[in-house]
Design a protein around this motif. Structure first.
Motif, PDB file in Angstrom:
ATOM      1  N   ARG A 138      -6.297  -2.060   4.520  1.00  0.00           N
ATOM      2  CA  ARG A 138      -6.263  -1.657   5.917  1.00  0.00           C
ATOM      3  C   ARG A 138      -7.671  -1.771   6.532  1.00  0.00           C
ATOM      4  O   ARG A 138      -8.643  -1.555   5.836  1.00  0.00           O
ATOM      5  N   PRO A 139      -7.774  -2.112   7.810  1.00  0.00           N
ATOM      6  CA  PRO A 139      -6.725  -2.194   8.829  1.00  0.00           C
ATOM      7  C   PRO A 139      -6.072  -3.572   8.958  1.00  0.00           C
ATOM      8  O   PRO A 139      -5.389  -3.834   9.944  1.00  0.00           O
ATOM      9  N   TYR A 140      -6.295  -4.444   7.995  1.00  0.00           N
ATOM     10  CA  TYR A 140      -5.663  -5.767   8.036  1.00  0.00           C
ATOM     11  C   TYR A 140      -4.167  -5.640   7.746  1.00  0.00           C
ATOM     12  O   TYR A 140      -3.726  -4.685   7.095  1.00  0.00           O
ATOM     13  N   THR A 171      -3.089  -1.076  11.133  1.00  0.00           N
ATOM     14  CA  THR A 171      -2.400  -2.001  10.237  1.00  0.00           C
ATOM     15  C   THR A 171      -1.012  -2.340  10.774  1.00  0.00           C
ATOM     16  O   THR A 171      -0.601  -3.499  10.798  1.00  0.00           O
TER      17      THR A 171
END
Length: 217
Positions: A138-140, A171
């Motif tokens: 996260r935050p991907y 996310t």
């Protein structure tokens, strides 16, 4: 998991103390307090990413992460990690209704497995994921999209992302999830969850089945 389905009683901060000490940062010092503030602000992010930011050196970051995980494992093994009320029941109810459930974490696979074993949750969900399983934490969107692929979900709009931190909300938004739920049982408060992009707020993950099954209807 921690703060959403699992109550760790501040174990992240305790383990961080061990990690910082291992790198010569004294508890109570200005540097320690600055680092602790960053840890609190970035709850939900991949832990190795947090340590890379704090120490600015790959070797020190990895050493700090190893110390963090060793300390966290000791605390989990001492029985300091418990399920939040209604969490397991919520997962069972969702799965009984045909909803696929993935448990995700910012911890390593080893740490996640320790927590699952401590709670007897090895078979609770359809899937468990950590950043190393997906690519980035996260935050991907990587863990959400990996969950979508592994569960055979047809579209991102059919995904609900649930968490207790602003990073969980980001996310979900980055992944294009149709529902992004902030729960108020963990690290971040309402304003941070809304700023991250929460579409719904709940006091507890125990309330999630009622929300999602109503949304489905």
């Amino acid at each position: 998991m921690a703060g959403t389905t699992v109550a760790d009683g501040g174990l992240v901060e305790q383990a961080f103390g061990q990690a910082a000490t291992s790198q010569g940062v004294a508890p109570g010092s200005a540097e320690y307090e600055r680092m602790l503030a960053h840890v609190r602000a970035t709850m939900g992010e991949s832990k190795i990413t947090v340590f890379r930011h704090l120490f600015g050196d790959e070797d020190r970051a990895r050493a700090a992460n190893r110390a963090f995980e060793a300390a966290y494992h000791d605390l989990v093994d001492q029985g300091r990690c418990t399920a939040l009320p209604g969490a397991a029941e919520a997962v069972h109810r969702l799965r009984d209704a045909g909803v696929k459930v993935a448990l995700t974490t910012g911890f390593s696979r080893d740490t996640q497995d320790r927590i699952l074993a401590a709670l007897g949750w090895q078979d609770l969900a359809d899937l468990t994921l950590c950043p190393a399983d997906a690519g980035r934490g996260r935050p991907y969107p990587d863990m959400v999209l990996t969950a979508l692929l592994r569960t055979g979900t047809d579209a991102v709009q059919q995904v609900a992302v649930v968490g207790d931190t602003g990073y969980d909300m980001l996310t979900g938004r980055h992944a294009g999830a149709g529902v992004v739920v902030g729960v108020l049982s963990g690290a971040h408060r309402e304003h941070r969850l809304r700023a991250g992009g929460a579409t719904h707020l709940l006091h507890s993950v125990a309330d999630l089945p009622a929300l999602l099954l109503e949304e489905e209807r």
